[in-house]
Scaffold this active site. Structure first.
Site: not given
Lengths: 482, 486
Positions: A78, A153, A177
């Site tokens: 990420k 997210s 997330s």
């Protein structure tokens, strides 16, 4: 239906038996990424040169019998984890051209385990969002339906894993997330106990709630990733010193906490697969214990107070002085801060900074921040009490399946409610994961499992059992070939 | 400008100090970067100090040890658990946009400081608290055209902020309090005490009220006083300024002021007067710190004999005059030097005289500290012992002292050499004595008239003519003989 996608273990066997080389495997992944990722917008940058270099080293390690648990396995990070010499942007204009001079501990640990990083994945700006629509790099699309969001997210990571563009991804989970996008994209999302994984080098959103974790195609893969990621880190004061994560393949019956009320208000489309999952687990010999989580309803509000408070000061460092976006606007230093931050941050980030600044202000601190901290303790106590009579708690991962792009534009609090099943877990620091448990209108549904602190093995063992009995995790989206 | 003729006797100043003590650790409070002043800008700042994304603070345990030592030495309450808070504000040399400090759970609360004011009076000054925090970097103005430079080498330097109760009533007391703190923190070796480099910085809160009034007046704060003298002078000016405002019916505005050394006045710090809301809250990156019994025990065993205790011991056990004892205990290294000399010499008064006399003079002359003196405490003790034993005269001992200093030889050799060079030839000595007597006819006359005390003066004259290279007993003997023979 496609043939099941190889697990990390199967890939490792192929590599060590020299059925395929790490270079070939990496190239195959890049080929897949090139042919599909633009439909999903799940990557921020690709590190093809360094990945192939690492693959060559992996092959030489394998040839010399020096391979490690993840040697040759292609993964992505990420875009919130610092990778030395690479851009780390958090999908914000603020860090658009920021190149990290050091690597996050998680990144180093995975590198040391032999994993090959193919690139970085899209995310909500500074991990603030539940749809991946706040990214400065544009929204990610759900591989099961391109008109729908992947969740957030860690939306890029979830989409990339679901589309089998990497074997696994790292993610971060501050209020859901990892688990929410995992649920939306039909993959396994694992958030270990707070302190299990080092936060050093993971760009902070809300320090006391931020959990690094991973998104994978199966629970077993998650276990392999976590084993490599986890460990005490002297660079993170909140890092814990604990026995390594392990799991055994022997099944044993568990007491599963079932917070009845959480399942009661769900739409039928979600309730049905969850109900089925419960039956599957019961049929496997586990017992269901009804529990109550009395403070569940106030969790979201308390969570947003604490998360925004911490975020408002964690993001104060982005002032345009030392790195990051600096406005061209000419003025005094106060103007420069205001202008650089106005230009560098997106709407949602600004909203949270303002909220956080407000709740920490003189006159509001006690009624918001202090009260939220009290609620946080009560929520944690609810779970700890429930664990007196249960081994693992079951919960929905999300209140809906993946919604359509732009569906939540009007009221940000609608979006915040997306996190109602996940935020209480972050506030308690407990390990939890979301596993795919069915579909509704062609979109995946996730089941959340929560365990006591540092009992990740409970989740891994129960999850592996469940995935031995089901094949939801092996379903793959069909993306139009281009 | 303050009127010169304010009637200060009607007014009572009330002063409290906040002193930032820079702890002398090798690395910073929350990062592994070195604490140093002597490198190029930003070379002693690492990723944590620069607040790069993803970095986290990790507490340096040494700062906790040093703070405990301070708390113990001032009889403060050492918290069993303390915590760090974030103080949020934007400033270019504050990299994180917040300072990590301790607001609600400081490491030390309470305590007292025994302050000896210049007039000899003793005041017990209560301490409110002492807490740990990090220093900011420095903004460098005027060096780069149209730009401000940022140097983050100082960012993250550990500070112990010591806050006194508002119990000081004169600039002298305030200055003495600062000096006492300076002596204590250097004595404990928790701060290098280097005022010029900002190792201790004092902020003074000051208000005045009419004598007999119990309410405190509105106060101002004078920032960044880095010398004992500046504390005194800045406060004198501020007291006069406040009194003259009040006497003319004005009101004191609560504000932060700076002392202008050049113009010898305090000035309002404009632009800093915005009412700040620092939005303090517990730093979630740092866990609360538990102060264990083990840490307390370790501090107790590391605790040196404190200056007040040592001073009393010098008076009570060594029989030294109070002023001498006090002067000997201003600095630990100096006092330790005395101790090691005394241990060998066995005569406290004589040793003290030497330490406060010749040794102190040498340090002053060469502008060095006692640690850099080329003659150790035990060596001085050996010299003094020789005086005590009558082996060398005071004057010869001084020669030996200078010789050892200059040549770094050992004391025994220097004394041996000294004695060899003493005039041993009877005839040389007599000739010298005769010359001195010829040059002092009046004194010789007085001696003959019965003023025998004048002999001491004559001995001194001979000694000085011989530049000390002579045994005073022999001079005495030779003089008596010659004067009697004429």
């Amino acid at each position: 239906m496609n043939t099941p996608f190889p697990s990390i273990e199967q890939l490792r066997t192929q590599l060590t038996s020299r059925e395929i080389s790490a270079v070939e495997l990496t190239e195959e992944y890049f080929h897949r990424i090139r042919s599909t990722s633009h439909q999903l917008n799940c990557f921020v940058s690709l590190h093809e040169d360094s990945a192939l270099q690492a693959a060559r080293e992996a092959d030489s390690d394998i040839a010399r019998g020096r391979d490690r648990p993840l040697t040759g396995i292609p993964i992505a990070h990420k875009d919130i984890f610092c990778i030395e010499g690479k851009k780390t942007t958090c999908c914000s204009r603020m860090l658009q051209s920021y190149v990290a001079p050091y690597s996050a501990t998680i990144v180093e640990n995975l590198e040391n385990a032999g994993a090959i990083c193919v690139g970085t994945t899209n995310m909500d700006e500074f991990a603030m969002g539940s749809s991946n629509e706040t990214s400065a790099n544009g929204p990610v699309r759900n591989p099961w339906n391109l008109q729908h969001v992947p969740g957030g997210s860690s939306g890029g990571s979830a989409a990339a894993v679901a589309a089998r563009l990497v074997a696994a991804c790292t993610g971060s989970d501050t209020g859901g997330s990892i688990r929410q996008p995992a649920s939306f994209c039909g993959v396994t999302g694992f958030k270990p106990t707070y302190g299990r994984n080092s936060r050093y080098g993971m760009v902070a959103f809300a320090s006391s709630l931020d959990h690094p974790g991973c998104l994978t195609n199966s629970v077993e893969d998650a276990g392999r990733m976590l084993s490599a990621m986890a460990g005490n880190d002297t660079k993170d004061s909140t890092s814990a010193s604990q026995e390594p994560i392990g799991w055994s393949s022997s099944t044993r019956p568990r007491r599963l906490g079932y917070p009845t009320r959480l399942f009661a208000d769900l739409p039928q489309s979600i309730a049905r697969p969850l109900e089925e999952a419960r039956h599957t687990l019961e049929a496997a010999g586990n017992t269901i214990v009804e529990i109550e989580l009395p403070h569940f309803d106030v969790a979201v509000s308390a969570y947003y107070v604490i998360a925004c408070a911490e975020a408002s000061t964690n993001l104060a460092r982005y002032d345009g002085i030392r790195y990051g976006h600096r406005s061209k606007f000419d003025g005094n230093v106060e103007d420069m801060y205001a202008q650089s931050r106005s230009e560098g941050f997106g709407m949602e980030v600004k909203r949270r900074i303002l909220t956080g600044t407000y709740v920490l202000s003189v006159g509001h601190y006690d009624s918001y921040y202090m009260k939220a901290q009290k609620i946080r303790r009560l929520i944690r106590d609810d779970y700890l009490r429930a664990f007196h009579q249960t081994d693992v708690i079951l919960s929905p991962s999300t209140p809906t399946t993946a919604f359509r792009l732009n569906a939540m534009d009007l009221d940000p609090t609608d979006m915040y409610k997306q996190d109602q099943f996940t935020v209480p877990v972050n506030m308690s620091g407990l390990p939890a994961m979301s596993v795919p448990c069915g579909f509704s209108d062609g979109l995946p549904v996730g089941l959340q499992m929560i365990a006591p602190h540092f009992r990740e093995s409970e989740l891994l063992e129960l999850g592996i059992d469940y995935q031995n009995l089901t094949d939801w995790h092996q379903q793959q989206p069909c993306l139009p070939k281009t | 400008m303050p009127a010169k003729n304010v009637n200060s006797s009607l007014w009572e100043p009330v002063i409290g100090l906040e002193v930032h003590v820079q702890l002398n650790t090798n690395s910073k409070i929350f990062s592994s970067a070195p604490v140093t002043v002597s490198v190029e800008p930003n070379r002693a700042a690492n990723a944590v100090d620069l607040a790069l994304p993803g970095t986290l603070p990790v507490l340096n345990k040494k700062v906790v040890e040093k703070a405990i030592l301070f708390g113990m030495a001032t009889a403060g309450r050492i918290a069993s658990r303390c915590r760090f808070d974030r103080k949020n504000y934007f400033y270019p040399d504050l990299p994180k946009g917040y300072q990590i400090t301790q607001l609600t759970e400081p490491i030390i609360e309470g305590g007292t400081l025994e302050v000896r004011v210049d007039d000899g009076s003793i005041r017990q000054v209560e301490l409110v608290r002492a807490h740990l925090e990090e220093d900011a970097g420095k903004s460098i103005h005027g060096k780069y055209a149209g730009k401000t430079g940022i140097d983050l080498n100082r960012a993250g330097t550990p500070l112990l902020e010591v806050v006194t109760a508002p119990q000081l009533n004169t600039p002298d007391e305030a200055s003495a309090c600062f000096r006492t703190l300076h002596r204590l923190v250097t004595w404990l070796d928790i701060c290098d005490g280097n005022l010029n480099e900002g190792s201790m910085r004092c902020d003074a809160n000051i208000s005045v009220r009419r004598h007999g009034e119990t309410q405190l007046g509105e106060r101002t704060e004078i920032k960044n006083l880095n010398s004992f003298r500046f504390v005194e002078r800045a406060l004198k000016h501020e007291i006069d300024r406040q009194i003259s405002i009040l006497e003319t019916g004005g009101e004191i505005v609560r504000e932060t002021r700076l002392y202008d050394v050049e113009r010898d006045e305090t000035r309002s710090m404009r632009g800093k007067e915005l009412a700040h809301d620092y939005r303090y809250f517990p730093d979630p990156d740092l866990l609360p710190v538990a102060i264990t019994q083990e840490m307390i025990r370790a501090a107790r065993s590391a605790m040196p004999e404190l200056p007040e205790a040592r001073c009393s011991r010098y008076i009570d056990e060594l029989g030294l005059p109070a002023e001498t004892a006090h002067r000997l205990t201003q600095e630990k290294a100096f006092s330790d030097y005395f101790e090691s000399a005394f241990a060998i010499a066995g005569n406290a008064k004589l040793t003290a005289n030497w330490v406060l006399g010749n040794v102190a003079a040498t340090l002053n002359r060469n502008e060095i500290s006692i640690e850099n003196l080329q003659l150790s405490g035990p060596q001085l003790g050996e010299i003094v012992k020789n005086i005590v034993d009558g082996i060398v005269s005071d004057a010869s001992a001084k020669q030996v002292f200078e010789h050892v200093l200059a040549t770094k030889s050992n004391v025994a050799d220097a004394i041996g050499q000294q004695r060899e060079s003493l005039m041993s030839d009877e005839r040389d000595l007599k000739a010298l004595v005769q010359r001195v007597l010829d040059g002092n006819p009046i004194q010789v006359e007085e001696y003959r008239k019965g003023k025998k005390k004048i002999l001491g003066y004559l001995v001194g004259q001979v000694m000085s003519a011989a530049k000390g290279k002579i045994d005073p007993k022999k001079v005495n003997q030779a003089l008596t003989e010659i004067l009697a023979s004429d």
